[in-house]
Scaffold this active site. Sequence first.
Site, PDB file in Angstrom:
ATOM      1  N   TYR A 220       1.191  -1.497  -0.050  1.00 38.65           N
ATOM      2  CA  TYR A 220      -0.575  -0.030   0.004  1.00 38.65           C
ATOM      3  C   TYR A 220       0.798   1.150  -0.330  1.00 38.65           C
ATOM      4  CZ  TYR A 220       1.086  -0.358   5.400  1.00 38.65           C
ATOM      5  OH  TYR A 220       0.735  -0.814   5.948  1.00 38.65           O
ATOM      6  N   LYS A 281      13.305   9.464  11.186  1.00 34.66           N
ATOM      7  CA  LYS A 281      11.834   9.066  11.468  1.00 34.66           C
ATOM      8  C   LYS A 281      10.891   9.832  10.810  1.00 34.66           C
ATOM      9  CE  LYS A 281       9.555   6.564  13.991  1.00 34.66           C
ATOM     10  NZ  LYS A 281       9.418   6.923  15.177  1.00 34.66           N
ATOM     11  N   HIS A 282      10.428   9.775  10.083  1.00 35.23           N
ATOM     12  CA  HIS A 282       8.597  10.109   9.142  1.00 35.23           C
ATOM     13  C   HIS A 282       9.170  11.014   8.007  1.00 35.23           C
ATOM     14  CE1 HIS A 282       5.954   8.173  10.873  1.00 35.23           C
ATOM     15  NE2 HIS A 282       6.068   8.437  12.213  1.00 35.23           N
ATOM     16  N   ASN A 424       9.556  24.738   8.214  1.00 39.62           N
ATOM     17  CA  ASN A 424      10.784  25.583   8.479  1.00 39.62           C
ATOM     18  C   ASN A 424      11.733  25.044   9.460  1.00 39.62           C
ATOM     19  OD1 ASN A 424      10.673  28.141   7.405  1.00 39.62           O
ATOM     20  ND2 ASN A 424       8.321  28.627   8.970  1.00 39.62           N
ATOM     21  N   HIS A 530      10.133  21.107   1.204  1.00 43.05           N
ATOM     22  CA  HIS A 530       8.410  21.162   1.363  1.00 43.05           C
ATOM     23  C   HIS A 530       8.236  19.691   1.220  1.00 43.05           C
ATOM     24  CE1 HIS A 530       8.878  25.372   1.008  1.00 43.05           C
ATOM     25  NE2 HIS A 530       8.978  25.454   2.052  1.00 43.05           N
TER      26      HIS A 530
END
Length: 530
Positions: A220, A281-282, A424, A530
């Site tokens: 997924y 992480k992430h 930021n 971003h």
Amino acid sequence: MTDHPRRVTRALLSVSDKTGLIEFAKALASHGVELVSTGGTAKAIAAAGLQVRDVSELTGFPEMMDGRVKTLHPKVHGGLLAIRDNKEHADAMKAHGIAPIDLLVVNLYPFEATVDKGAGYEDCIENIDIGGPAMIRAAAKNHDDVAVVVEAQDYQAVLDELSANKGATTLALRRRLAAKAYARTAAYDAAISNWFAAQNKAEAPDFRAFGGRLIQSLRYGENPHQTAAFYRTPDKRPGVATVRQLQGRELSYNNINDTDAAYECIAEFDPARTAACVIVKHANPCGVAEGPDLVSAYRKAFACDTQSPYGGIIAVNRTLDAEAARVITEILTEVIIAPDATEEAIAIVAKRKNLRLLLAGSLPDPRAPGLTAKTVAGGLLVQSRDNAVVDDLTLKTVTKRVPTDAELRDLKFAFRVAKHVKSNTIIYAKDVATVGIGAGQMSRVDSARIAARKAQDAAADAKLAEPLTKGSVVASDAFFPFADGMLACIEAGATAVIQPGGSIRDEEVIKAADDHGIAMVFTGIRHFRH
């Protein structure tokens, strides 16, 4: 959709990659299929003792111009495009002596591989296939009657159908092969067009296309209700798309995204200069450090945030050794990625059966040019890679106090990390290790405060008298629009600042730094992410 079987009586084979060719040709011949071929493919088939007609016999026209002209002929394209149940088409074939071609097997000139090995301009041009894509597109268009194969991995599917259907293929298979054929020519043309754009230094060509080859279908996407797949592009940049996975479960969408973030960040640290470790992480680094060896670097990176690394991604810039592997595997980790690993380290990681160990062979070059792309509604945002490296920048001290050598070393380190943290961004660093990371906040002040709070938590866990932000330096990925963000960093204990500069209030920020005896340098380059 009915089976709509079509018997294969004649096949045209023209391949640059001859993997499995002879076995396939023998199997076709056993089904009574007449073999027609070109150049080196015909020679290889004949050398195997099989009867094969050269395409020039079919067309009555010789191969010429160094092989540039051999299949671009009505007797080839008529044989591929003729609708078998159309009387007018059948009459035209009879009138002009055009024989039907029921199976086309073509893999294209290796343009991508030629570019990848650094070949010269003329060599790349000669490896642009013309006849191959033309035949593939013709056969795919007429898939009601013709099967088209563009890579060896589909040989067996064709043979299975011939065996199951008395020498015929089904419409379902032909449709699947046709879809793949058009995708292949699209990816091929994308590679060529992007190469031309680079040769012509066209930053924004009128048309832009990207193509890739499936690496794996994923369980997924970011979430279980989303579908996903992973594709390899012609860009052979070392990283998650080129790794060798030694063990562990299949990578997920989020694993791949996070691992890419980790490996791009670790590439900023030259392994000849220092050992380094990045914990992600992430998609955000939660700890980064340099050290004399990987174990030291890992321990310093982990100390920045002792909670977030659980279930995280670890990237190192040197060969993973046994000592580092032993320490890293003390906690739950999803992925370790390294240029290489010792046999002892591999054996240690193997004890954690679900832990993925990825070996990339080398590090990506942070200075290398390239493109990144992002989809938006109805469009595609394409930009050049952020390949600015702090070591190449001219740093300008703008305060009365000049940073010390130790501060300057840490400032460069912090700015190196800030490049890879979501904006930021505020990075506190001390002794070439992150001691506080603030990522992805709408306000730069909030990023400064969150990073400081994380440092306080880490100090409490380690039973330190004060957080390591005391006496640290700080990096900001973009300028401070007001002095308040920098003042929050000073309050946390920072003694020196690195930032791009360029705000209309730079003088106000510089004055605040001077008022507090802080050293500050401008880079002139920002690192929005971003």
